[in-house]
Write a protein that holds these residues in place. Structure first.
Motif, PDB file in Angstrom:
ATOM      1  N   HIS A   1       0.844  -1.184   0.000  1.00  0.00           N
ATOM      2  CA  HIS A   1       0.000   0.000   0.000  1.00  0.00           C
ATOM      3  C   HIS A   1       0.883   1.238   0.000  1.00  0.00           C
ATOM      4  CE1 HIS A   1      -3.643  -2.222   1.980  1.00  0.00           C
ATOM      5  NE2 HIS A   1      -3.240  -2.780   0.869  1.00  0.00           N
ATOM      6  N   TYR A   2       0.401   2.285  -0.662  1.00  0.00           N
ATOM      7  CA  TYR A   2       1.134   3.544  -0.756  1.00  0.00           C
ATOM      8  C   TYR A   2       0.173   4.693  -0.483  1.00  0.00           C
ATOM      9  CZ  TYR A   2       4.703   0.724  -2.913  1.00  0.00           C
ATOM     10  OH  TYR A   2       5.647  -0.246  -3.126  1.00  0.00           O
ATOM     11  N   ARG A   3       0.743   5.804  -0.025  1.00  0.00           N
ATOM     12  CA  ARG A   3      -0.033   7.014   0.197  1.00  0.00           C
ATOM     13  C   ARG A   3       0.722   8.172  -0.429  1.00  0.00           C
ATOM     14  NH1 ARG A   3      -4.056   9.104   3.728  1.00  0.00           N
ATOM     15  NH2 ARG A   3      -3.727  11.331   4.041  1.00  0.00           N
ATOM     16  N   VAL A   4      -0.010   9.021  -1.151  1.00  0.00           N
ATOM     17  CA  VAL A   4       0.549  10.230  -1.733  1.00  0.00           C
ATOM     18  C   VAL A   4      -0.169  11.408  -1.090  1.00  0.00           C
ATOM     19  CG1 VAL A   4       0.878  11.576  -3.834  1.00  0.00           C
ATOM     20  CG2 VAL A   4       1.027   9.087  -3.931  1.00  0.00           C
ATOM     21  N   ASP A   5       0.607  12.318  -0.505  1.00  0.00           N
ATOM     22  CA  ASP A   5       0.068  13.551   0.073  1.00  0.00           C
ATOM     23  C   ASP A   5       0.662  14.722  -0.697  1.00  0.00           C
ATOM     24  OD1 ASP A   5      -1.535  12.757   2.477  1.00  0.00           O
ATOM     25  OD2 ASP A   5       0.355  11.796   3.004  1.00  0.00           O
ATOM     26  N   PHE A   6      -0.198  15.537  -1.289  1.00  0.00           N
ATOM     27  CA  PHE A   6       0.257  16.726  -1.993  1.00  0.00           C
ATOM     28  C   PHE A   6       0.336  17.863  -0.995  1.00  0.00           C
ATOM     29  CE2 PHE A   6      -1.316  14.013  -5.365  1.00  0.00           C
ATOM     30  CZ  PHE A   6      -0.268  14.094  -6.271  1.00  0.00           C
ATOM     31  N   THR A   7       1.516  18.456  -0.869  1.00  0.00           N
ATOM     32  CA  THR A   7       1.761  19.484   0.140  1.00  0.00           C
ATOM     33  C   THR A   7       1.788  20.881  -0.454  1.00  0.00           C
ATOM     34  OG1 THR A   7       4.140  19.174  -0.135  1.00  0.00           O
ATOM     35  CG2 THR A   7       3.062  17.891   1.598  1.00  0.00           C
TER      36      THR A   7
END
Length: 187
Positions: free
Chosen positions: A155-161
């Motif tokens: 599983h992966y998570r992408v957070d746009f900052t």
């Protein structure tokens, strides 16, 4: 077509299967709404891989939740590059492994750099930057004890900052799939 990945946070889940023969990834927003599915076009069996050489490229079709094609991801083995094509086959961008499996460059359809991706030594946390600084964080997350121990599920998570173009956003989301295929890839 609207940007299917226009969310602040996204999750990329690889469903766990006991005997995987084809890579598959599901892309969700933070409200667990299915946005897209990436599925490898050719199945691989362990016996087939042992009996002949590995393919030079792996191809995944990315569709919306309604099964409309939006992207094609072609991960070339020898060139350390992945091409992403739009629904009509036009080049949408590239992801190039630069020095090691910790360093990548995100390129637009004109081969101009739109971002750089650098991971930590454990290859679990990656920072995505452009000329103005960090605009996203990508990390491998825990899939759960049964899935982590008994299946190749990741599983992966992408957070746009920060602010980011739709093209850089799409390449960042596809980067999670490229990382998985490169580092932990299902056969």
């Amino acid at each position: 077509m609207d940007d299917p990945f226009d969310f602040q946070a996204l999750r990329i889940l690889q469903p766990g299967k006991w005997l995987p023969n084809r890579a598959r990834y599901e892309i969700f927003n933070d409200q667990r709404q299915l946005l897209a599915i990436a599925t490898e076009t050719e199945a691989h069996t362990r016996l087939k891989l042992l009996s002949k050489s590995l393919p030079d490229a792996r191809v995944l079709i990315v569709t919306t939740a309604a099964n409309e094609p939006i992207l094609t991801l072609v991960k070339h083995k020898r060139e350390r590059i992945t091409e992403i094509h739009g629904p009509e086959g036009e080049l949408a961008g590239r992801i190039r492994a630069t020095h090691t499996t910790r360093h990548y460059t995100l390129l637009d359809d004109q081969d101009q750099t739109v971002g750089k991706v650098v991971g930590d030594l454990a290859l679990k946390h990656f920072s995505v930057t452009d000329a103005d600084g960090e605009f996203a964080r990508l990390r491998k997350t825990f899939a759960g004890i049964p899935k982590e121990m008994l299946t190749p599920s990741d599983h992966y998570r992408v957070d746009f900052t920060g602010m980011v173009s739709p093209q850089a956003r799409m390449l960042t989301v596809m980067m999670a799939i490229v990382l998985d295929l490169t580092l932990y890839g299902p056969v």
